[in-house]
Design a protein around this motif. Structure first.
Motif, mmCIF file in Angstrom:
data_model
loop_
_atom_site.group_PDB
_atom_site.id
_atom_site.type_symbol
_atom_site.label_atom_id
_atom_site.label_comp_id
_atom_site.label_asym_id
_atom_site.label_seq_id
_atom_site.Cartn_x
_atom_site.Cartn_y
_atom_site.Cartn_z
ATOM 1 N N ALA A 119 -23.576 -41.091 -19.069
ATOM 2 C CA ALA A 119 -22.898 -42.359 -18.812
ATOM 3 C C ALA A 119 -22.097 -42.285 -17.509
ATOM 4 N N ARG A 120 -21.958 -43.412 -16.860
ATOM 5 C CA ARG A 120 -21.220 -43.473 -15.596
ATOM 6 C C ARG A 120 -19.752 -43.120 -15.819
ATOM 7 N N THR A 121 -19.220 -42.256 -14.974
ATOM 8 C CA THR A 121 -17.802 -41.899 -15.046
ATOM 9 C C THR A 121 -16.944 -43.132 -14.804
ATOM 10 N N GLY A 149 -16.968 -45.717 -16.686
ATOM 11 C CA GLY A 149 -17.630 -46.874 -17.269
ATOM 12 C C GLY A 149 -17.282 -47.043 -18.731
ATOM 13 N N PRO A 150 -17.990 -47.944 -19.428
ATOM 14 C CA PRO A 150 -17.672 -48.215 -20.842
ATOM 15 C C PRO A 150 -18.116 -47.117 -21.798
ATOM 16 N N GLY A 151 -18.869 -46.136 -21.312
ATOM 17 C CA GLY A 151 -19.264 -45.016 -22.159
ATOM 18 C C GLY A 151 -20.700 -45.012 -22.600
ATOM 19 N N GLY A 152 -21.390 -46.102 -22.374
ATOM 20 C CA GLY A 152 -22.805 -46.169 -22.729
ATOM 21 C C GLY A 152 -23.661 -46.370 -21.494
ATOM 22 N N GLU A 160 -25.529 -46.407 -27.081
ATOM 23 C CA GLU A 160 -24.529 -47.432 -27.391
ATOM 24 C C GLU A 160 -23.407 -46.783 -28.198
ATOM 25 N N ALA A 188 -20.526 -47.712 -29.313
ATOM 26 C CA ALA A 188 -19.863 -48.476 -30.369
ATOM 27 C C ALA A 188 -20.650 -48.436 -31.668
ATOM 28 N N GLU A 225 -20.281 -43.893 -33.964
ATOM 29 C CA GLU A 225 -18.932 -43.393 -33.739
ATOM 30 C C GLU A 225 -18.814 -41.884 -33.919
#
Length: 350
Positions: free
Chosen positions: A36-38, A40-43, A64, A66, A69
């Motif tokens: 994931a992009r540093t 970023g939203p994590g996905g 994804e 979310a 978990e």
């Protein structure tokens, strides 16, 4: 397709994104969270459209956070519908690659060559990775039993039966791919080519078993060997025989010397020739022209070998993606390939 940009621009990230449409963890074997992009939203999500004649398919994969978990899991979709795993992509696409991490393959540890071998197998047999993973889990169970309950013969017999079945299946799959690849290389070898041909074979106790005995007999003999070696394996803290000890033995064909004793340049050329031959094998066995990913492959080649590489790639039926920091490396491809510039993680020009 040639991707050109400074070091750290994101060229390899593009290759890695394509490699995710194959079984396994991609060309860098990175954790999903690490892709994931540093900041970023994590996905992340990657998609592609495959067109062949009148057929067109949309493939997508990503992570994804979310939705998962407690455990990172990959999401896979084909034409908008969920797919169970990246194995499903193999119906439409095969991917092979070569990265700078493999430059020391022939002089490095056997484990590196074994992973390289399994990647060769995985490109023609998409279920191979699941077999190897199941075998590793069974081996860990056996090691744990030997440590904690060494006298529990009933459970050890059951686990060793599973290890034997999976180990022989893994050894047979490796042997088939290695033999087919060695035969293809032998049938098309040419000492005048810029990339020397290689001879390959597998070395290991299970490889010797499956070369001589039918699968059922090989399983029986492997189980007996594990039973007899329990005390030794418990003392070692690991199983000393099995498919996890296989080594891929490669020789420089024209010189008839071990690949690891060749010069650095010769080893690079030998590895490139091996990967190109594997791409031809993938096409022959799967009926699909593979996508070939070559990261910084031309940077350390002399002009003759660089020209030979481009000619060899042009003769292959699959799509090729290459990266390089110096645009001049791809000057000979003008009019024959698309050149794309990458800067700060973005494609800046087609």
């Amino acid at each position: 397709m040639a991707l050109v940009g400074e070091n750290g621009a994101g060229k390899t990230n593009l290759l890695e994104a394509i490699s995710l449409f194959s079984p396994g963890r991609g060309l860098r074997r990175a954790d999903l969270l690490g892709m994931a992009r540093t900041g970023g939203p994590g996905g992340f999500a990657v998609s592609m459209t495959l067109s062949s004649g009148e057929d067109e398919h949309r493939l997508g994969t990503g992570y994804e956070p979310a939705a998962y978990e407690t455990r990172a899991a990959r999401v896979c979709r084909i034409d908008g519908a969920s797919a169970p795993s990246p194995i499903a992509f193999s119906e439409f696409l095969r991917v092979v690659w070569l990265t700078p991490d493999l430059d020391g393959l022939f002089r490095g540890p056997a484990g590196d060559r074994r992973r390289f071998l399994d990647r060769l197998v995985l490109a023609v047999d998409a279920t191979h990775g699941a077999r190897v993973a199941a075998m590793d889990r069974a081996l860990r169970s056996r090691n744990r039993l030997l440590e904690e309950r060494p006298d529990d013969s009933r459970w050890l017999d059951a686990v060793e039966r599973e290890v034997a079945e999976l180990g022989i299946a893994v050894a047979l799959a490796r042997r088939e791919t290695a033999e087919r690849l060695d035969r293809l290389i032998a049938e098309s070898r040419d000492d005048a080519q810029p990339f020397p041909w290689a001879s390959i074979r597998l070395e290991g106790d299970l490889d010797d078993l499956v070369a001589v005995w039918p699968a059922i007999e090989a399983e029986d003999r492997f189980r007996v060997a594990m039973r007899q070696g329990r005390h030794r394996d418990r003392a070692a803290g690991r199983s000393l025989i099995g498919a996890q000890t296989t080594d891929l033995v490669v020789r420089h064909g024209p010189k008839d010397v071990p690949a690891g004793t060749a010069s650095t340049g010769e080893q690079k050329a030998l590895l490139i020739g091996l990967v190109l031959a594997h791409a031809r094998l993938v096409q022959a066995m799967s009926g699909l022209s593979p996508v070939i990913l070559l990261d910084e492959v031309a940077a350390h080649l002399d002009p003759r070998r660089r020209a030979g590489l481009f000619e060899a790639l042009a003769a292959l039926p699959g799509q090729v993606w290459m990266t390089g920091a110096d645009e001049a490396l791809f000057a000979e491809l003008e009019g024959r390939a698309d050149l794309v510039r990458v800067a700060e993680g973005r494609v800046t020009s087609p």
